[in-house]
Design a protein around this motif. Structure first.
Motif, PDB file in Angstrom:
ATOM      1  N   ARG A   1       0.806  -1.224   0.000  1.00 12.50           N
ATOM      2  CA  ARG A   1       0.000   0.000   0.000  1.00 12.50           C
ATOM      3  C   ARG A   1       0.837   1.271   0.000  1.00 12.50           C
ATOM      4  O   ARG A   1       0.304   2.351  -0.211  1.00 12.50           O
ATOM      5  CB  ARG A   1      -0.960  -0.011   1.187  1.00 12.50           C
ATOM      6  CG  ARG A   1      -2.018  -1.103   1.066  1.00 12.50           C
ATOM      7  CD  ARG A   1      -3.163  -0.900   2.011  1.00 12.50           C
ATOM      8  NE  ARG A   1      -4.245  -1.824   1.704  1.00 12.50           N
ATOM      9  CZ  ARG A   1      -5.414  -1.832   2.337  1.00 12.50           C
ATOM     10  NH1 ARG A   1      -5.621  -0.977   3.329  1.00 12.50           N
ATOM     11  NH2 ARG A   1      -6.344  -2.690   2.015  1.00 12.50           N
ATOM     12  N   HIS A   2       2.139   1.163   0.253  1.00 18.93           N
ATOM     13  CA  HIS A   2       2.963   2.365   0.229  1.00 18.93           C
ATOM     14  C   HIS A   2       3.502   2.659  -1.169  1.00 18.93           C
ATOM     15  O   HIS A   2       4.338   3.548  -1.340  1.00 18.93           O
ATOM     16  CB  HIS A   2       4.111   2.283   1.246  1.00 18.93           C
ATOM     17  CG  HIS A   2       4.831   0.973   1.289  1.00 18.93           C
ATOM     18  ND1 HIS A   2       4.216  -0.210   1.577  1.00 18.93           N
ATOM     19  CD2 HIS A   2       6.139   0.669   1.096  1.00 18.93           C
ATOM     20  CE1 HIS A   2       5.104  -1.193   1.557  1.00 18.93           C
ATOM     21  NE2 HIS A   2       6.270  -0.681   1.252  1.00 18.93           N
ATOM     22  N   LEU A   3       3.020   1.958  -2.198  1.00 16.58           N
ATOM     23  CA  LEU A   3       3.376   2.282  -3.578  1.00 16.58           C
ATOM     24  C   LEU A   3       2.460   3.400  -4.064  1.00 16.58           C
ATOM     25  O   LEU A   3       1.236   3.305  -3.973  1.00 16.58           O
ATOM     26  CB  LEU A   3       3.205   1.054  -4.477  1.00 16.58           C
ATOM     27  CG  LEU A   3       3.526   1.258  -5.960  1.00 16.58           C
ATOM     28  CD1 LEU A   3       5.008   1.510  -6.165  1.00 16.58           C
ATOM     29  CD2 LEU A   3       3.069   0.051  -6.782  1.00 16.58           C
ATOM     30  N   ASP A   4       3.066   4.481  -4.594  1.00 17.05           N
ATOM     31  CA  ASP A   4       2.278   5.620  -5.064  1.00 17.05           C
ATOM     32  C   ASP A   4       1.948   5.541  -6.553  1.00 17.05           C
ATOM     33  O   ASP A   4       0.911   6.048  -6.980  1.00 17.05           O
ATOM     34  CB  ASP A   4       3.042   6.923  -4.786  1.00 17.05           C
ATOM     35  CG  ASP A   4       3.223   7.175  -3.298  1.00 17.05           C
ATOM     36  OD1 ASP A   4       2.208   7.366  -2.611  1.00 17.05           O
ATOM     37  OD2 ASP A   4       4.380   7.160  -2.825  1.00 17.05           O
ATOM     38  N   ALA A   5       2.822   4.940  -7.348  1.00 19.13           N
ATOM     39  CA  ALA A   5       2.592   4.866  -8.790  1.00 19.13           C
ATOM     40  C   ALA A   5       3.306   3.650  -9.357  1.00 19.13           C
ATOM     41  O   ALA A   5       4.451   3.363  -8.991  1.00 19.13           O
ATOM     42  CB  ALA A   5       3.095   6.137  -9.478  1.00 19.13           C
ATOM     43  N   GLY A   6       2.638   2.936 -10.255  1.00 23.47           N
ATOM     44  CA  GLY A   6       3.238   1.758 -10.870  1.00 23.47           C
ATOM     45  C   GLY A   6       3.169   1.836 -12.384  1.00 23.47           C
ATOM     46  O   GLY A   6       2.134   2.219 -12.945  1.00 23.47           O
ATOM     47  N   VAL A   7       4.284   1.495 -13.042  1.00 24.31           N
ATOM     48  CA  VAL A   7       4.336   1.456 -14.506  1.00 24.31           C
ATOM     49  C   VAL A   7       4.640   0.025 -14.921  1.00 24.31           C
ATOM     50  O   VAL A   7       5.668  -0.534 -14.531  1.00 24.31           O
ATOM     51  CB  VAL A   7       5.407   2.408 -15.068  1.00 24.31           C
ATOM     52  CG1 VAL A   7       5.406   2.354 -16.599  1.00 24.31           C
ATOM     53  CG2 VAL A   7       5.176   3.831 -14.579  1.00 24.31           C
ATOM     54  N   VAL A   8       3.751  -0.546 -15.706  1.00 26.54           N
ATOM     55  CA  VAL A   8       3.865  -1.943 -16.126  1.00 26.54           C
ATOM     56  C   VAL A   8       4.138  -2.002 -17.620  1.00 26.54           C
ATOM     57  O   VAL A   8       3.337  -1.517 -18.425  1.00 26.54           O
ATOM     58  CB  VAL A   8       2.570  -2.714 -15.807  1.00 26.54           C
ATOM     59  CG1 VAL A   8       2.639  -4.139 -16.352  1.00 26.54           C
ATOM     60  CG2 VAL A   8       2.307  -2.715 -14.298  1.00 26.54           C
ATOM     61  N   TYR A   9       5.271  -2.582 -17.976  1.00 27.83           N
ATOM     62  CA  TYR A   9       5.571  -2.874 -19.377  1.00 27.83           C
ATOM     63  C   TYR A   9       5.320  -4.360 -19.616  1.00 27.83           C
ATOM     64  O   TYR A   9       6.014  -5.209 -19.076  1.00 27.83           O
ATOM     65  CB  TYR A   9       7.039  -2.572 -19.682  1.00 27.83           C
ATOM     66  CG  TYR A   9       7.399  -1.134 -19.974  1.00 27.83           C
ATOM     67  CD1 TYR A   9       7.700  -0.722 -21.274  1.00 27.83           C
ATOM     68  CD2 TYR A   9       7.480  -0.200 -18.953  1.00 27.83           C
ATOM     69  CE1 TYR A   9       8.074   0.586 -21.546  1.00 27.83           C
ATOM     70  CE2 TYR A   9       7.857   1.117 -19.216  1.00 27.83           C
ATOM     71  CZ  TYR A   9       8.147   1.501 -20.510  1.00 27.83           C
ATOM     72  OH  TYR A   9       8.524   2.798 -20.776  1.00 27.83           O
ATOM     73  N   TYR A  10       4.291  -4.662 -20.418  1.00 36.62           N
ATOM     74  CA  TYR A  10       3.965  -6.026 -20.856  1.00 36.62           C
ATOM     75  C   TYR A  10       4.173  -7.068 -19.755  1.00 36.62           C
ATOM     76  O   TYR A  10       4.856  -8.076 -19.953  1.00 36.62           O
ATOM     77  CB  TYR A  10       4.739  -6.406 -22.127  1.00 36.62           C
ATOM     78  CG  TYR A  10       6.120  -5.768 -22.286  1.00 36.62           C
ATOM     79  CD1 TYR A  10       7.234  -6.263 -21.619  1.00 36.62           C
ATOM     80  CD2 TYR A  10       6.298  -4.663 -23.113  1.00 36.62           C
ATOM     81  CE1 TYR A  10       8.477  -5.688 -21.762  1.00 36.62           C
ATOM     82  CE2 TYR A  10       7.545  -4.064 -23.258  1.00 36.62           C
ATOM     83  CZ  TYR A  10       8.632  -4.583 -22.587  1.00 36.62           C
ATOM     84  OH  TYR A  10       9.868  -4.009 -22.720  1.00 36.62           O
ATOM     85  N   GLY A  11       3.553  -6.811 -18.592  1.00 34.42           N
ATOM     86  CA  GLY A  11       3.656  -7.725 -17.465  1.00 34.42           C
ATOM     87  C   GLY A  11       2.359  -8.475 -17.223  1.00 34.42           C
ATOM     88  O   GLY A  11       1.266  -7.983 -17.561  1.00 34.42           O
ATOM     89  N   ALA A  12       2.459  -9.656 -16.626  1.00 34.38           N
ATOM     90  CA  ALA A  12       1.282 -10.477 -16.344  1.00 34.38           C
ATOM     91  C   ALA A  12       0.313  -9.742 -15.427  1.00 34.38           C
ATOM     92  O   ALA A  12       0.718  -9.090 -14.460  1.00 34.38           O
ATOM     93  CB  ALA A  12       1.716 -11.794 -15.715  1.00 34.38           C
TER      94      ALA A  12
END
Length: 304
Positions: free
Chosen positions: A206-217
């Motif tokens: 929950r302490h993640l503010d932003a996530g960037v996913v490149y072609y991930g499951a």
């Protein structure tokens, strides 16, 4: 859900012409425990012989140490190896930041399934020059670290305990939040196996503010309501393996009211961002995706 315009593949820097069935075979090889001898036998059949197959291997596998966009000796950067404690034991990590900067928002970079290699270190240096304190954790730390043999690294990564690995990366986010050189804003960007891990961090940390996913499951749609981070999802149009899970994921994000952006890069293959793999690298898609990545992270990790 925005979609970029089609990206032509006859432009300078576009991937060399390698048939899609060969690219798909390589994708199957790199995302399974398929032995190299089996891969080479199948590649020889598709290519029309062993000699043709051998000539294709450098285009498919590239060279991780040959294409550094930002050299490690860049005088603007401070590079250091660190270690932190986690439920999976000590985790080794590569960190990089600008020397002249004060406190910066941090970004955890999660590598592909070949472990922590020179290419992903270069990605961290690019982020540092864009104004972030970047850290790449070696997921294979509990097994002695990433070996030089990428096939061995691929085999090792699938023996990791998934739950403990997620906890180890979550501990890395906590380490970044409390570092003297960082603000309390932390993001994560991951590629391939690492993209799937960013999705898992979004669900579990929950302490993640932003996530960037490149072609991930994609994560289990039932878990998506737990996501509190803003998400940027970037996929390759030809990546049927990963894209199969995208519609359910997007539907779950909408239902849960999670803030997200999603882009599909038509004509691009899985791993299009990896500039050390000529057969799948797509410069146009990679440049556009990177510009979106940096803009998104700057917006979401700003103190304003």
């Amino acid at each position: 859900m925005a979609r970029p315009p089609s990206i032509p593949h006859d432009t300078p820097g576009a991937a060399p012409a390698v048939s899609q069935d060969i690219v798909d075979l390589f994708d199957a090889f790199t995302h399974s425990t398929m032995e190299r001898r089996v891969f080479m036998r199948r590649l020889s059949r598709l290519a029309g012989g062993a000699a043709a197959a051998a000539a294709l291997v450098p285009l498919l596998e590239g060279g991780v140490a040959e294409a550094a966009i930002v050299p490690e000796t860049d005088p603007r950067l401070n590079v250091a190896w660190v270690a932190y404690d986690s439920p999976y034991g000590p985790m080794k990590a590569y960190t990089v930041r600008q020397k002249a900067a004060g406190k910066q928002p941090s970004v955890l970079v999660v590598h592909e399934n070949r472990g922590l290699n020179p290419h992903i270190e270069d990605v961290a240096r690019r982020l540092a020059l864009d104004g972030f304190y970047a850290m790449v954790v070696d997921a294979l730390s509990p097994l002695g670290g990433t070996p030089a043999d990428s096939d061995k690294a691929r085999s090792m990564i699938y023996t990791l305990d998934r739950a403990k690995t997620i906890q180890a990366y979550a501990a890395g986010l906590g380490w970044l939040k409390t570092n003297l050189n960082t603000t309390d804003k932390v993001g994560a960007v991951g590629f391939c196996w690492g993209g799937g891990m960013v999705n898992q961090l979004a669900v579990n940390a929950r302490h993640l503010d932003a996530g960037v996913v490149y072609y991930g499951a994609s994560p289990d749609p039932a878990d998506v309501s737990r996501i509190e981070a803003a998400m940027l999802l970037q996929y390759a149009g030809k990546d049927t393996r990963i894209n199969a899970g995208v519609p359910a994921y997007v539907a779950a994000l909408k239902a849960a009211g999670v803030r997200y952006e999603m882009f599909m890069y038509e004509g691009a293959n899985h791993a299009f961002n990896n500039d050390t793999r000529p057969a799948r690298y797509d410069k146009a898609a990679a440049d556009l995706a990177w510009s979106r990545t940096v803009a998104f992270l700057k917006k979401e990790l700003s103190d304003k």
